[in-house]
Design an enzyme around this catalytic site. Sequence first.
Site, PDB file in Angstrom:
ATOM      1  N   ASP A 121      77.846  69.961  17.726  1.00  0.00           N
ATOM      2  CA  ASP A 121      77.310  69.924  19.075  1.00  0.00           C
ATOM      3  C   ASP A 121      77.067  71.242  19.661  1.00  0.00           C
ATOM      4  OD1 ASP A 121      76.564  68.883  21.623  1.00  0.00           O
ATOM      5  OD2 ASP A 121      77.510  67.234  21.304  1.00  0.00           O
ATOM      6  N   HIS A 123      77.208  71.351  22.791  1.00  0.00           N
ATOM      7  CA  HIS A 123      77.765  71.080  23.964  1.00  0.00           C
ATOM      8  C   HIS A 123      79.203  70.643  23.824  1.00  0.00           C
ATOM      9  CE1 HIS A 123      73.385  70.568  24.772  1.00  0.00           C
ATOM     10  NE2 HIS A 123      73.626  71.275  25.903  1.00  0.00           N
ATOM     11  N   ASP A 125      80.489  67.842  25.732  1.00  0.00           N
ATOM     12  CA  ASP A 125      80.557  66.553  26.023  1.00  0.00           C
ATOM     13  C   ASP A 125      81.593  66.058  26.331  1.00  0.00           C
ATOM     14  OD1 ASP A 125      77.958  66.804  25.045  1.00  0.00           O
ATOM     15  OD2 ASP A 125      78.189  65.364  23.179  1.00  0.00           O
ATOM     16  N   HIS A 138      75.823  61.066  28.627  1.00  0.00           N
ATOM     17  CA  HIS A 138      75.697  61.674  27.119  1.00  0.00           C
ATOM     18  C   HIS A 138      76.473  63.072  27.130  1.00  0.00           C
ATOM     19  CE1 HIS A 138      72.113  64.410  27.241  1.00  0.00           C
ATOM     20  NE2 HIS A 138      72.490  64.338  28.619  1.00  0.00           N
ATOM     21  N   GLU A 270      70.905  62.188  19.280  1.00  0.00           N
ATOM     22  CA  GLU A 270      70.117  62.927  20.104  1.00  0.00           C
ATOM     23  C   GLU A 270      68.633  63.208  19.515  1.00  0.00           C
ATOM     24  OE1 GLU A 270      70.413  63.997  23.476  1.00  0.00           O
ATOM     25  OE2 GLU A 270      72.429  62.944  23.914  1.00  0.00           O
TER      26      GLU A 270
END
Length: 311
Positions: A121, A123, A125, A138, A270
């Site tokens: 990812d 990010h 999260d 999300h 995503e």
Amino acid sequence: MDYATRRLQIISAEIGEGAVDGGCKYGARALLDAGFVQALTDAGCEVQALAKVTSAPLRARDRMDTVARFNRALAEAVAHRVRSGTQLLVLGGDHSCAIGTWSGVAQALSPQGRLGLIWVDAHLDAHTPDSSESKAPHGMPLAALLGHGSAAFTGLFGWSGKIAPAHLVVIGARSYESAERQLLETLGVRVIYMEEVARRGFAACFAEAQATVSAGCAGWGVSFDLDGLDPDDAPATGTPVAQGISLAQASAALRRCRNDPRFVGLEIAEYNPLKDYGGKTARAVQALAVSGLGRELGIQAGSEALIARSL
Ligand SMILES: [Mn+2]
């Protein structure tokens, strides 16, 4: 349980309400319409069944409630299939679907042991409703799976902490808030930030992660947020971030999942088909799935050709 020799089941996780832009809700459907099953069949997979879990429209419900209800249904569907010994591919959906996917896998594995997870990812999260400015679910699934955040996200099946920090590795992070980083550091989660990926190469990072998450666990999986990839290779994602992992490196590394008897499943999230002019990102998703789940033996020559063809 040897998941790698079993049939493959695909679950479409049709949710977009966890993000600010809801386009990912149509991701799984668009991928399947574009011949996804055929690509996996060509790669030697026996695709057994296609299930679908769809979020209810928001209307009067708030977003957290819609996401929680969706994930309870997804978790049940996932747990049922993992118990039957099948290997899974979950197609998102925004990444809030990871709450349901991995809660379901953890629940199904719990009589045998723990779940290990690699989280790719851009990010982290790892927001909770308190730390998140956008309040978008999300941005919260990893915290939820670790047992932090809204009880409606953390407490599926009546228990929380679906993933133990020691059985989790995050790869590719390059856009995050300090509260998220702090939570993961406090818990002792191994995060391989993008600088380290760039320095060592994705293959080495993924191999390290695989060793970590498969040690002492009953099964392990990969949650792949497409924004982990470089936007040049996968532009049509919910929240693209520059300087990501190359598709070629990711595809090559995911081949390590093949033939691992304890690799229980792959989630790809995503994908926003409404931004996918020309279908480049759909082809990237297909390449990742074929790399991770393809069945043919004598891997090298065959899969190189398949991946080249699907790109
Ligand atoms: Mn994500």
